[in-house]
Design a protein around this motif. Structure first.
Motif, mmCIF file in Angstrom:
data_model
loop_
_atom_site.group_PDB
_atom_site.id
_atom_site.type_symbol
_atom_site.label_atom_id
_atom_site.label_comp_id
_atom_site.label_asym_id
_atom_site.label_seq_id
_atom_site.Cartn_x
_atom_site.Cartn_y
_atom_site.Cartn_z
ATOM 1 N N GLN A 136 0.828 -1.201 0.000
ATOM 2 C CA GLN A 136 0.000 0.000 0.000
ATOM 3 C C GLN A 136 0.865 1.255 0.000
ATOM 4 O O GLN A 136 0.592 2.219 -0.728
ATOM 5 C CB GLN A 136 -0.927 0.013 1.221
ATOM 6 N N ASN A 140 0.996 3.985 -3.047
ATOM 7 C CA ASN A 140 0.781 5.406 -2.786
ATOM 8 C C ASN A 140 1.954 6.264 -3.252
ATOM 9 O O ASN A 140 1.814 7.469 -3.453
ATOM 10 C CB ASN A 140 0.547 5.652 -1.297
ATOM 11 N N SER A 141 3.115 5.631 -3.416
ATOM 12 C CA SER A 141 4.328 6.368 -3.763
ATOM 13 C C SER A 141 4.665 6.292 -5.250
ATOM 14 O O SER A 141 5.410 7.133 -5.755
ATOM 15 C CB SER A 141 5.521 5.840 -2.949
ATOM 16 N N LYS A 205 6.892 10.402 1.944
ATOM 17 C CA LYS A 205 5.566 10.137 2.534
ATOM 18 C C LYS A 205 5.699 9.753 4.006
ATOM 19 O O LYS A 205 4.870 10.149 4.837
ATOM 20 C CB LYS A 205 4.857 9.039 1.744
#
Length: 212
Positions: A136, A140-141, A205
């Motif tokens: 995940q 997201n990155s 992040k």
């Protein structure tokens, strides 16, 4: 692999080569199973070298045939040159894999060291336990990409590095540098650049979450 290489780097490579071989509960890994992972690594590398060389030979033959039948037409000559260049790149990849095979006797010896065994098992266990969270974070990155669409070796290098960054308290810089070096060995220059960029975004992040 040079003797001066740190045991943890060897552990990372063993974890990378063995990650896809582990099924069931990773906490139940034993010394015998780790030895099996080393054997699996040898078989994996041998199969990869054979496949890459066969592909390289096929590309070289296609390029040669195109040159012979091109009658100097520019479009065919350029196409043939591209095929030969691809064959050369594939051959270099195979040579890189063979370089690791040459180092395997030392790797097998060092794999018996407690530090190497323990860290390889810890890496595999962490990735397996935290797979959903790690993927995940990667999704997201990644920019316009999904982790499950990556080549398996690139995906697993990223997963190991993220496990170190998020859960094993490895300094960010070291985790990135080690991942890039392993990528140069098992992937290619493009893969190494992609992994470098993806991990830097992961760190950004992570920092953002900490600040929030």
């Amino acid at each position: 692999m040079p003797v001066r290489q740190q045991p943890r780097r060897i552990a990372r490579e063993l974890a990378l080569l063995g990650l896809s071989q582990v099924s069931g509960n990773p906490e139940k890994l034993t010394q015998q199973r780790l030895n099996d992972l080393v054997l699996a690594a040898i078989r994996t590398l041998t199969a990869e070298v054979r496949e890459v060389l066969e592909t390289a030979a096929a590309e070289a033959k296609r390029g040669s045939d195109r040159l012979l039948t091109s009658q100097t037409r520019a479009v065919d000559v350029n196409s043939a040159k591209a095929m030969v260049e691809e064959a050369l790149e594939l051959t270099q990849t195979a040579i890189n894999r063979l370089g690791y095979v040459v180092d395997l006797p030392e790797v097998i010896h060092l794999a018996n060291q407690q530090e190497v065994r323990e860290y390889a098992i810890e890496l595999i266990g962490t990735v397996k336990r935290r797979q959903a969270e790690i993927d995940q974070m990667l999704n997201n990155s990644l920019v316009d990409w999904q982790v499950n669409r990556l080549p398996q070796v690139d995906q697993q290098i990223l997963e190991i590095a993220v496990a170190e960054i998020l859960y094993l308290e490895v300094p960010d810089r070291i985790a990135i540098n080690e991942a890039v070096e392993i990528a140069k060995r098992y992937s290619d220059e493009e893969g190494a650049r992609f992994i470098n960029g993806a991990l830097r975004r992961v760190i950004n992040k992570k920092i953002g979450k900490i600040e929030n």
